[in-house]
Enzyme design. Structure first.
Site, PDB file in Angstrom:
ATOM      1  N   GLU A 322      31.579  41.602  36.160  1.00 20.11           N
ATOM      2  CA  GLU A 322      32.761  42.398  35.799  1.00 20.11           C
ATOM      3  C   GLU A 322      32.820  42.599  34.281  1.00 20.11           C
ATOM      4  OE1 GLU A 322      36.317  42.066  38.586  1.00 20.11           O
ATOM      5  OE2 GLU A 322      37.218  41.452  36.707  1.00 20.11           O
ATOM      6  N   HIS A 351      15.181  26.660  51.521  1.00 16.42           N
ATOM      7  CA  HIS A 351      14.915  26.919  52.942  1.00 16.42           C
ATOM      8  C   HIS A 351      15.459  28.283  53.331  1.00 16.42           C
ATOM      9  CE1 HIS A 351      13.677  22.708  53.516  1.00 16.42           C
ATOM     10  NE2 HIS A 351      14.467  22.555  52.474  1.00 16.42           N
ATOM     11  N   LYS A 457      40.884  50.293  43.067  1.00 15.74           N
ATOM     12  CA  LYS A 457      42.273  50.091  43.495  1.00 15.74           C
ATOM     13  C   LYS A 457      42.944  51.437  43.748  1.00 15.74           C
ATOM     14  CE  LYS A 457      43.124  45.675  41.081  1.00 15.74           C
ATOM     15  NZ  LYS A 457      43.842  44.945  40.056  1.00 15.74           N
TER      16      LYS A 457
HETATM   17  O1  PA5 Z   1      39.150  39.787  36.058  1.00 19.39           O
HETATM   18  C1  PA5 Z   1      39.957  40.640  36.375  1.00 19.39           C
HETATM   19  O2  PA5 Z   1      40.625  41.226  35.535  1.00 19.39           O
HETATM   20  C2  PA5 Z   1      40.185  40.990  37.827  1.00 19.39           C
HETATM   21  O3  PA5 Z   1      39.207  40.455  38.655  1.00 19.39           O
HETATM   22  C3  PA5 Z   1      41.548  40.473  38.262  1.00 19.39           C
HETATM   23  O4  PA5 Z   1      41.598  39.091  38.077  1.00 19.39           O
HETATM   24  C4  PA5 Z   1      41.844  40.827  39.715  1.00 19.39           C
HETATM   25  O5  PA5 Z   1      41.764  42.211  39.910  1.00 19.39           O
HETATM   26  C5  PA5 Z   1      43.230  40.331  40.118  1.00 19.39           C
HETATM   27  O6  PA5 Z   1      44.188  40.864  39.270  1.00 19.39           O
HETATM   28  P1  PA5 Z   1      45.623  40.255  39.160  1.00 19.39           P
HETATM   29  O7  PA5 Z   1      45.520  38.884  38.625  1.00 19.39           O
HETATM   30  O8  PA5 Z   1      46.347  41.180  38.241  1.00 19.39           O
HETATM   31  O9  PA5 Z   1      46.228  40.253  40.539  1.00 19.39           O
END
Ligand code: PA5
Length: 532
Positions: A322, A351, A457
């Site tokens: 990410e 394995h 999203k």
């Molecule tokens: O690292 C990130 O920014 C994302 O993976 C968020 O953690 C994830 O989308 C969840 O978001 P939120 O904490 O706003 O619910």
């Protein structure tokens, strides 16, 4: 077969108090180690950039935000007194809250004491807590830990079934930085309904961790949750594990959060060095760059030889992919950067897919993680054959696979830690998040935003909006057979494929009333009926 000279191992080996790194097997046996070290030395500007980031520079320009997760484990470094106060106050509240729960001063509605927590969150609001919970669990845990980390109803039911009648003594933590993530909202609604079915008031068992003023914050306050803990815009989701996001579940579980933070702070001290040659995070980021050509040419396979670190590769998958998986660089040029990460644990994976690593496509490099301490100190050693323990085998398998991959010309590096305690887990997290920052600087990308996640999203919301239209169209003419094209037109769209997917999904739900009428097997010719 040429073997690597021991001198090369020594020249490309970094030993520190917290971690040792061996990069020698990234290269052929005749590598010029001095030239490798000279390339590593060119990472000094990235080390300097991390210094500026820690000092409060706006390192996330798209969102105009500082990047402050380092301050969470050393509040004195926060750039002003207000931030410092917020960090210290939250840590203090987390510790007091956990102590109050453990001592029964904060108790469930029906009395007794909380004996488990249910954490609802996703991505950065789940992976860190999951990793720490699994890495550090012990018979001394104060509370058991469960997770909802998806909007899969069957997964939710499965977890609720595991909790069973103990829901009455379950404290639920709803964790979302933005407070608007649908998976987490859905999990909260499902949990609230389960408490309601059990005759319990959800709010009297609920805590929120979220940004001030978010949708979740408003819900928590309006419904009078047991409490709320803050998240801040200067902490990214995937680096939030040392905010209340990770510390609150950990403290409730009974983990040593002071030691976790101390381990992370110690690693920060070690990786703050402006000299790449003695900076473990620079070594790691440099290794990725060497292995991937700085362009993601090879996948990172993470192989910890330790069950407790099984979720580390999932945690790193998000952290690395990410953060580094970006279309554009900071100058706006299309670069499509990233490093794919996967892995599980050794020797289990020997394995499974290690066969391909040894003999198959050459599109990866391996990170072996070695943990020196085989067993907790209070457990007796057992010899499985004279003079040899299970742990000796684990170590032998690691060395053996390292040699087998090296001999087959498969690049690999090894990271060694002493044990798997809270201090080390904190240090590992800190090591990798700084390595990500250094790598991102080197390749010129913003590691701290996630436009791709946001795009997903938005696209999902468009599907839900269309589903409302499709269902309305079905309901306007119940008990009649309708073609796909007819339903799409009635729903006001020409996206036949999206409508087909929605109808097919609805037809899989026993209570939806939507059926596919037998006949034309092709999507285009499909006929549907809503049975009222
Ligand atoms: O690292 C990130 O920014 C994302 O993976 C968020 O953690 C994830 O989308 C969840 O978001 P939120 O904490 O706003 O619910």
């Amino acid at each position: 077969m040429a073997t690597h000279p021991f001198e090369t191992f020594c020249a490309l080996h970094l030993d520190t108090e917290l971690v040792a790194l061996d990069l020698s097997r990234l290269y052929a046996p005749d590598v010029d180690a001095a030239a490798v070290r000279a390339r590593l030395a060119t990472w000094a500007p990235s080390c300097e950039a991390m210094r500026q980031l820690e000092a409060g520079a706006v390192a996330n320009p798209d969102e105009n935000r500082m990047v402050g997760h380092y301050w969470l484990r050393a509040s004195r470094l926060a750039p002003n007194a207000q931030l410092r106060g917020a960090i210290e106050d939250t840590l203090d509240r987390v510790q007091r809250f956990a102590a109050d729960v453990h001592k029964g001063r904060i108790a469930p509605q029906m009395g007794g004491a909380f004996d488990r927590i249910l954490v609802i969150g996703i991505g950065g609001s789940a992976l860190g807590p999951q990793f720490m919970a699994s890495a550090l669990t012990s018979p001394h845990d104060r509370l058991a830990v469960h997770f909802f980390d998806n909007t899969d109803p069957d997964g939710i039911d499965r977890t609720l079934d595991q909790i069973g009648v103990r829901l009455s003594t379950t404290l639920t933590l709803v964790i979302s930085k933005s407070g608007g993530t649908k998976e987490t909202r859905n999990g909260m609604i499902e949990a609230a309904a389960a408490y309601h079915r059990a005759g319990l008031d959800f709010a009297r068992h609920a805590i929120a961790v979220t940004g001030e003023g978010s949708e979740l914050d408003r819900v928590a306050k309006a419904r009078n949750f047991l409490g709320t803990f803050p998240m801040w815009d200067w902490v990214g989701g995937r680096t939030s594990v040392f905010s209340a996001v990770g510390l609150l579940p950990a403290a409730l579980q009974g983990l040593d959060i002071a030691d976790l933070l101390a381990g992370a702070a110690a690693m920060d001290d070690a990786t703050r060095s402006l000299d790449p040659l003695d900076n473990p995070a620079a070594w790691l980021a440099f290794a990725w760059h060497e292995a991937t050509g700085g362009a993601g040419a090879r996948d990172m396979v993470v192989l910890p030889y330790k069950d407790r670190l099984e979720l580390f590769s999932r945690y790193l998958q998000q952290l690395v992919m990410e953060s580094l998986g970006k279309q554009f660089d900071l100058a706006g040029r299309e670069v499509c950067q990233g490093i794919a990460v996967y892995g599980n644990k050794g020797s289990t994976d020997q394995h499974a897919y290690v066969q391909q690593l040894r003999d198959g496509v050459r599109n990866f490099f391996v990170t072996f993680i070695e943990v020196l301490q085989d067993r907790q100190e209070d457990r007796p050693d057992l010899e499985v054959e004279p003079g040899i323990t299970s742990g000796d085998y684990l170590s032998g398998f690691l060395q053996g696979t390292r040699t087998a991959l090296t001999d087959a010309g498969r690049p690999n590096l090894t990271l060694t830690v002493h044990d798997c305690g809270a201090h080390t887990i904190g240090a590992l997290i800190a090591l990798y998040d700084r390595a990500v920052g250094l790598y991102a600087h080197r390749v010129g990308i913003n590691a701290y935003h996630q436009p791709g996640v946001e795009a997903g999203k938005k696209a999902a919301q468009a599907v839900i909006d269309l589903q409302h239209q499709v269902v309305a169209a079905l309901r306007r003419q119940p008990n009649s057979e309708r073609t796909l094209a007819d339903l799409a037109a009635a729903a006001g769209t020409d996206d036949l494929e999206a409508v087909f997917w929605i109808l097919r999904h609805l037809s899989g739900q026993p209570h939806s009333g939507v059926d596919r009428v037998d006949g034309d097997p092709s999507p285009a010719g499909s006929v549907w009926e809503y049975v009222a």
